[in-house]
Design an enzyme around this catalytic site. Structure first.
Site, mmCIF file in Angstrom:
data_model
loop_
_atom_site.group_PDB
_atom_site.id
_atom_site.type_symbol
_atom_site.label_atom_id
_atom_site.label_comp_id
_atom_site.label_asym_id
_atom_site.label_seq_id
_atom_site.Cartn_x
_atom_site.Cartn_y
_atom_site.Cartn_z
ATOM 1 N N ASN A 1 137.865 9.884 35.820
ATOM 2 C CA ASN A 1 138.413 9.085 36.924
ATOM 3 C C ASN A 1 138.229 7.613 36.585
ATOM 4 O O ASN A 1 137.130 7.075 36.710
ATOM 5 C CB ASN A 1 137.669 9.436 38.231
ATOM 6 N N TRP A 2 139.324 6.993 36.176
ATOM 7 C CA TRP A 2 139.234 5.586 35.741
ATOM 8 C C TRP A 2 139.174 4.589 36.901
ATOM 9 O O TRP A 2 138.990 3.404 36.681
ATOM 10 C CB TRP A 2 140.425 5.270 34.830
ATOM 11 N N LYS A 3 139.395 5.055 38.107
ATOM 12 C CA LYS A 3 139.409 4.154 39.275
ATOM 13 C C LYS A 3 140.336 2.964 38.983
ATOM 14 O O LYS A 3 141.346 3.143 38.321
ATOM 15 C CB LYS A 3 137.986 3.690 39.604
ATOM 16 N N HIS B 1 138.538 10.502 48.143
ATOM 17 C CA HIS B 1 137.418 9.863 47.426
ATOM 18 C C HIS B 1 136.708 8.898 48.385
ATOM 19 O O HIS B 1 137.355 8.228 49.187
ATOM 20 C CB HIS B 1 137.940 9.106 46.196
ATOM 21 N N GLU C 1 135.498 6.058 48.049
ATOM 22 C CA GLU C 1 135.919 4.643 48.007
ATOM 23 C C GLU C 1 137.154 4.433 48.879
ATOM 24 O O GLU C 1 137.323 3.388 49.504
ATOM 25 C CB GLU C 1 136.164 4.224 46.546
ATOM 26 N N GLU D 1 130.620 14.679 45.751
ATOM 27 C CA GLU D 1 130.195 13.395 45.198
ATOM 28 C C GLU D 1 129.333 12.677 46.239
ATOM 29 O O GLU D 1 129.878 12.018 47.138
ATOM 30 C CB GLU D 1 131.411 12.522 44.891
ATOM 31 N N GLY E 1 128.448 5.505 40.923
ATOM 32 C CA GLY E 1 128.349 4.191 40.289
ATOM 33 C C GLY E 1 126.972 3.551 40.369
ATOM 34 O O GLY E 1 126.826 2.349 40.115
ATOM 35 N N SER F 1 127.517 9.391 38.886
ATOM 36 C CA SER F 1 126.656 8.941 37.786
ATOM 37 C C SER F 1 126.420 10.012 36.711
ATOM 38 O O SER F 1 125.329 10.111 36.166
ATOM 39 C CB SER F 1 125.321 8.419 38.326
ATOM 40 N N GLY G 1 133.263 8.988 36.497
ATOM 41 C CA GLY G 1 133.845 7.668 36.688
ATOM 42 C C GLY G 1 133.505 6.769 35.504
ATOM 43 O O GLY G 1 134.072 6.887 34.415
ATOM 44 N N GLY G 2 132.526 5.892 35.705
ATOM 45 C CA GLY G 2 132.162 4.871 34.712
ATOM 46 C C GLY G 2 132.044 5.394 33.281
ATOM 47 O O GLY G 2 132.605 4.787 32.347
HETATM 48 P P1 PGA Z 1 130.676 7.426 38.623
HETATM 49 O O1 PGA Z 1 131.928 7.717 39.576
HETATM 50 O O2 PGA Z 1 130.663 8.513 37.569
HETATM 51 O O3 PGA Z 1 130.936 6.065 38.060
HETATM 52 O O4 PGA Z 1 129.456 7.485 39.460
HETATM 53 C C1 PGA Z 1 132.287 9.016 39.948
HETATM 54 C C2 PGA Z 1 133.461 8.972 40.888
HETATM 55 O O5 PGA Z 1 133.486 8.147 41.790
HETATM 56 O O6 PGA Z 1 134.420 9.759 40.749
#
Ligand code: PGA
Length: 242
Positions: free
Chosen positions: A5-7, A93, A95, A161, A167, A205, A226-227
């Site tokens: 997930n590149w956001k 999600h 966010e 999540e 993050g 994470s 994500g990251g």
């Molecule tokens: P993260 O993000 O791996 O950077 O914690 C996961 C996500 O929000 O899908």
């Protein structure tokens, strides 16, 4: 399944490099889908590069709109996603829940919209740190799961999540993940009255140090990264070694 997930990250150059390097190094296994979610504006570009790389990397959107009866500036419809070969979509999600204030009704409509067009939803749920501290996690998850109508359950992938793990570099402990995944699976099975398997992936994470322990649990059906997915070599290692 392992999901990148590149956001809201990346550029054409970074996407080109990432797909080229992942396509070269990844050992795609049919039982473990490799799913790439770039920002929406790069979906079509990513699809053409994936074709060139000829590895079975599936494409996912980070967005879908359900309000199709009236014009919607900035909207993305399920038809558009189908048109460019998107097979998955992330819905709910945290966010988006926080910033766009998506209600269960909106999320439910988005789930219907994607399922009607055969785009598999990756439906995200998770509690905040305040909710966890006040022992409200299970109630919060139950409330979030209400967005999934019973006949959609077997068509969704659930992504657990915890918001406090996203993050932050602080993943949930494996015992906690197992407890929550088992709760989610049991609740959804109760709702469907069927014993069909329900996939629950973990996100928050995930990195090179913790993915093995998390993925090796029988309660975990995949990882939403994500990251750590932004780096092609990290993502490929996690995919190949999980
Ligand atoms: P993260 O993000 O791996 O950077 O914690 C996961 C996500 O929000 O899908």
């Amino acid at each position: 399944m392992i999901i990148a997930n590149w956001k809201m990250n990346g550029s054409k150059v970074l996407i080109k490099d990432w797909i080229a390097s992942v396509s070269m190094e990844i050992e795609v296994n049919k039982t473990k889908n490799c799913i790439f979610c770039p920002p929406t504006c790069y979906l079509d570009y990513a699809k053409s590069l994936i074709k060139q790389g000829s590895k079975d990397i599936k494409l996912a959107s980070q967005e879908i709109d359900s309000e199709l009866s009236s014009p919607l500036t900035g909207g993305i419809s399920s038809e558009m996603l189908c048109d460019i070969g998107c097979e998955y979509v992330i819905i709910g999600h945290s966010e988006q829940r926080i910033h766009i204030k998506e209600s269960n009704k909106i999320l439910s409509d988005k789930l219907k919209e994607s399922i009607d067009k055969n785009i598999k939803p990756i439906f995200c749920i998770g509690e905040s740190i305040e909710q966890k501290k006040s022992n409200k996690t299970l109630d919060v998850l139950l409330e979030q799961l209400e967005a999934i109508k019973s006949d959609f359950i077997n068509k969704c992938i659930i992504a657990y999540e915890p918001v406090w793990a996203i993050g932050t570099g602080e993943n949930a402990e494996i015992s906690y993940i197992e407890e929550i995944h088992s709760f989610i699976k049991e609740e959804l099975i109760k709702k469907t009255n069927s014993k069909k398997y329900i996939s629950v992936v973990y996100g928050g994470s995930v990195n090179l140090d913790n993915f093995r322990e998390i993925y090796s649990s029988s309660m975990v059906d995949g990882l939403l990264i994500g990251g750590a997915s932004l780096d092609s070599s990290t993502f490929t290692k996690i995919y190949n070694m999980s």
